[in-house]
Design an enzyme around this catalytic site. Structure first.
Site, PDB file in Angstrom:
ATOM      1  N   TYR A 143      -0.373  -9.826   0.966  1.00  0.00           N
ATOM      2  CA  TYR A 143       0.646  -9.159   1.787  1.00  0.00           C
ATOM      3  C   TYR A 143       0.609  -9.694   3.222  1.00  0.00           C
ATOM      4  O   TYR A 143      -0.432 -10.130   3.712  1.00  0.00           O
ATOM      5  CB  TYR A 143       0.467  -7.633   1.756  1.00  0.00           C
ATOM      6  CG  TYR A 143      -0.870  -7.118   2.257  1.00  0.00           C
ATOM      7  CD1 TYR A 143      -1.137  -6.966   3.618  1.00  0.00           C
ATOM      8  CD2 TYR A 143      -1.858  -6.759   1.346  1.00  0.00           C
ATOM      9  CE1 TYR A 143      -2.354  -6.474   4.062  1.00  0.00           C
ATOM     10  CE2 TYR A 143      -3.087  -6.260   1.774  1.00  0.00           C
ATOM     11  CZ  TYR A 143      -3.329  -6.129   3.144  1.00  0.00           C
ATOM     12  OH  TYR A 143      -4.544  -5.646   3.577  1.00  0.00           O
ATOM     13  N   ARG A 186      -2.675 -11.806   3.986  1.00  0.00           N
ATOM     14  CA  ARG A 186      -4.035 -11.566   3.519  1.00  0.00           C
ATOM     15  C   ARG A 186      -4.216 -12.143   2.118  1.00  0.00           C
ATOM     16  O   ARG A 186      -3.351 -12.004   1.258  1.00  0.00           O
ATOM     17  CB  ARG A 186      -4.342 -10.046   3.420  1.00  0.00           C
ATOM     18  CG  ARG A 186      -4.373  -9.242   4.681  1.00  0.00           C
ATOM     19  CD  ARG A 186      -5.461  -9.597   5.676  1.00  0.00           C
ATOM     20  NE  ARG A 186      -6.709 -10.119   5.191  1.00  0.00           N
ATOM     21  CZ  ARG A 186      -7.732  -9.408   4.702  1.00  0.00           C
ATOM     22  NH1 ARG A 186      -7.654  -8.102   4.630  1.00  0.00           N
ATOM     23  NH2 ARG A 186      -8.840 -10.006   4.288  1.00  0.00           N
ATOM     24  N   TYR A 245       0.841  -1.197   0.000  1.00  0.00           N
ATOM     25  CA  TYR A 245       0.000   0.000   0.000  1.00  0.00           C
ATOM     26  C   TYR A 245       0.875   1.246   0.000  1.00  0.00           C
ATOM     27  O   TYR A 245       1.970   1.248   0.583  1.00  0.00           O
ATOM     28  CB  TYR A 245      -0.864   0.057   1.260  1.00  0.00           C
ATOM     29  CG  TYR A 245      -2.066  -0.860   1.258  1.00  0.00           C
ATOM     30  CD1 TYR A 245      -3.219  -0.511   0.572  1.00  0.00           C
ATOM     31  CD2 TYR A 245      -2.051  -2.058   1.969  1.00  0.00           C
ATOM     32  CE1 TYR A 245      -4.343  -1.337   0.593  1.00  0.00           C
ATOM     33  CE2 TYR A 245      -3.159  -2.893   1.991  1.00  0.00           C
ATOM     34  CZ  TYR A 245      -4.298  -2.521   1.298  1.00  0.00           C
ATOM     35  OH  TYR A 245      -5.394  -3.347   1.316  1.00  0.00           O
ATOM     36  N   HIS A 257      -7.181  -9.004  -2.229  1.00  0.00           N
ATOM     37  CA  HIS A 257      -8.495  -8.403  -1.989  1.00  0.00           C
ATOM     38  C   HIS A 257      -8.511  -6.935  -2.372  1.00  0.00           C
ATOM     39  O   HIS A 257      -7.462  -6.278  -2.411  1.00  0.00           O
ATOM     40  CB  HIS A 257      -8.890  -8.540  -0.508  1.00  0.00           C
ATOM     41  CG  HIS A 257      -7.964  -7.796   0.408  1.00  0.00           C
ATOM     42  ND1 HIS A 257      -6.767  -8.313   0.838  1.00  0.00           N
ATOM     43  CD2 HIS A 257      -8.037  -6.548   0.940  1.00  0.00           C
ATOM     44  CE1 HIS A 257      -6.149  -7.447   1.601  1.00  0.00           C
ATOM     45  NE2 HIS A 257      -6.891  -6.346   1.673  1.00  0.00           N
ATOM     46  N   HIS A 317     -10.635  -3.407  -1.180  1.00  0.00           N
ATOM     47  CA  HIS A 317     -11.572  -2.814  -0.214  1.00  0.00           C
ATOM     48  C   HIS A 317     -12.623  -1.994  -0.963  1.00  0.00           C
ATOM     49  O   HIS A 317     -12.288  -1.277  -1.905  1.00  0.00           O
ATOM     50  CB  HIS A 317     -10.827  -1.895   0.750  1.00  0.00           C
ATOM     51  CG  HIS A 317      -9.830  -2.600   1.605  1.00  0.00           C
ATOM     52  ND1 HIS A 317     -10.108  -3.015   2.885  1.00  0.00           N
ATOM     53  CD2 HIS A 317      -8.551  -2.991   1.358  1.00  0.00           C
ATOM     54  CE1 HIS A 317      -9.042  -3.609   3.397  1.00  0.00           C
ATOM     55  NE2 HIS A 317      -8.074  -3.612   2.488  1.00  0.00           N
TER      56      HIS A 317
END
Ligand SMILES: [Fe+2]
Length: 242
Positions: free
Chosen positions: A142, A152, A103, A155, A157
């Site tokens: 990640y 995780r 991110y 995905h 959000h």
């Protein structure tokens, strides 16, 4: 004012306290929640005009000078309420990691590269029939430190504003067949298997663009308004995506 939005819709949501997802231990309320009657402030939603959406806000591959690295994908779907009515003009926002699972955020310092051509945030509004579409790259998995070797699943959000604040939905879209599902406490904090399945997008061959991008379909169901008794038969069957 009575409760206009059915409480049954909330059954599909994760419990506030899901101990496998460690952060919920400190974040979850320790006392029973109070039911607050709906008032105008809950029932009149945020109003967004198309003007607030800029060109390329829904194309995350065109927000910088060059194209981001990764697997280009189309993500699209239909926003309905639980009474199967399309929700036009709903604000759909998404945010995600880049193709390497990183991110653009000060807290994310894990050793995967940032991509100067990818920020990872987009938004759009649904059209008159409730459809939306994004172009982006497939996010990487990640590590997140929740437990030993926690990763995780891939995905994206999502935040969706429907017609009122009570129909706002924050959720995550997953990709079909992810081998990390059984190990992910966030995915598994949604208690109902069918509700978990609704968070997994569908590979959409028909909308794949030849030589350019794969496509995934992700339909979203927001809470509906309570109907007269004679038309409430499907309220418990079509619950909001958790
Ligand atoms: Fe994430």
């Amino acid at each position: 004012m009575s409760l206009i939005y059915p409480k049954a819709s909330l059954d599909a949501y994760p419990k506030h306290l899901s101990p496998g997802y460690k952060s919920t231990i400190k974040r979850s309320p320790s006392k029973p929640l109070m039911i607050v009657p709906h008032t105008l402030s809950e029932l009149t939603g945020p109003v967004y005009g198309h003007d607030a959406i800029q060109e390329n806000d829904n194309d995350l591959t065109k927000q910088h000078k060059g194209e981001p690295l990764g697997e280009r994908i189309v993500v699209h779907g239909h926003v309905l309420d639980e009474d199967k009515r399309p929700v036009p003009n709903a604000l759909v926002e998404l945010w995600q990691a880049n193709a390497c699972g990183r991110y653009v955020h000060i807290v994310d310092q894990h050793p995967a590269p940032l991509d100067p051509n990818f920020t990872g945030a987009g938004r759009t509004v649904t059209d008159a029939k409730g459809y939306y579409k994004f172009i982006t790259v497939k996010p990487g998995a990640y590590p997140w430190g929740n437990h030993h070797n926690a990763w995780r699943p891939n995905h994206i959000h999502f935040s969706v504003f429907g017609h009122s604040f009570l129909s706002r939905l924050v959720t995550q879209m997953y990709f079909p067949g992810d081998y990390l599902f059984p190990y992910d406490p966030i995915f598994n904090s949604v208690p109902d298997e069918k509700a978990r399945a609704r968070m997994i997008s569908t590979f959409d061959l028909e909308n794949t663009v030849p030589d350019w991008a794969l496509a995934f379909r992700f339909d979203i169901v927001l809470r509906g308004r309570k109907q007269p008794r004679s038309t409430t038969t499907n309220i418990n069957k079509t619950i909001s995506r958790a």
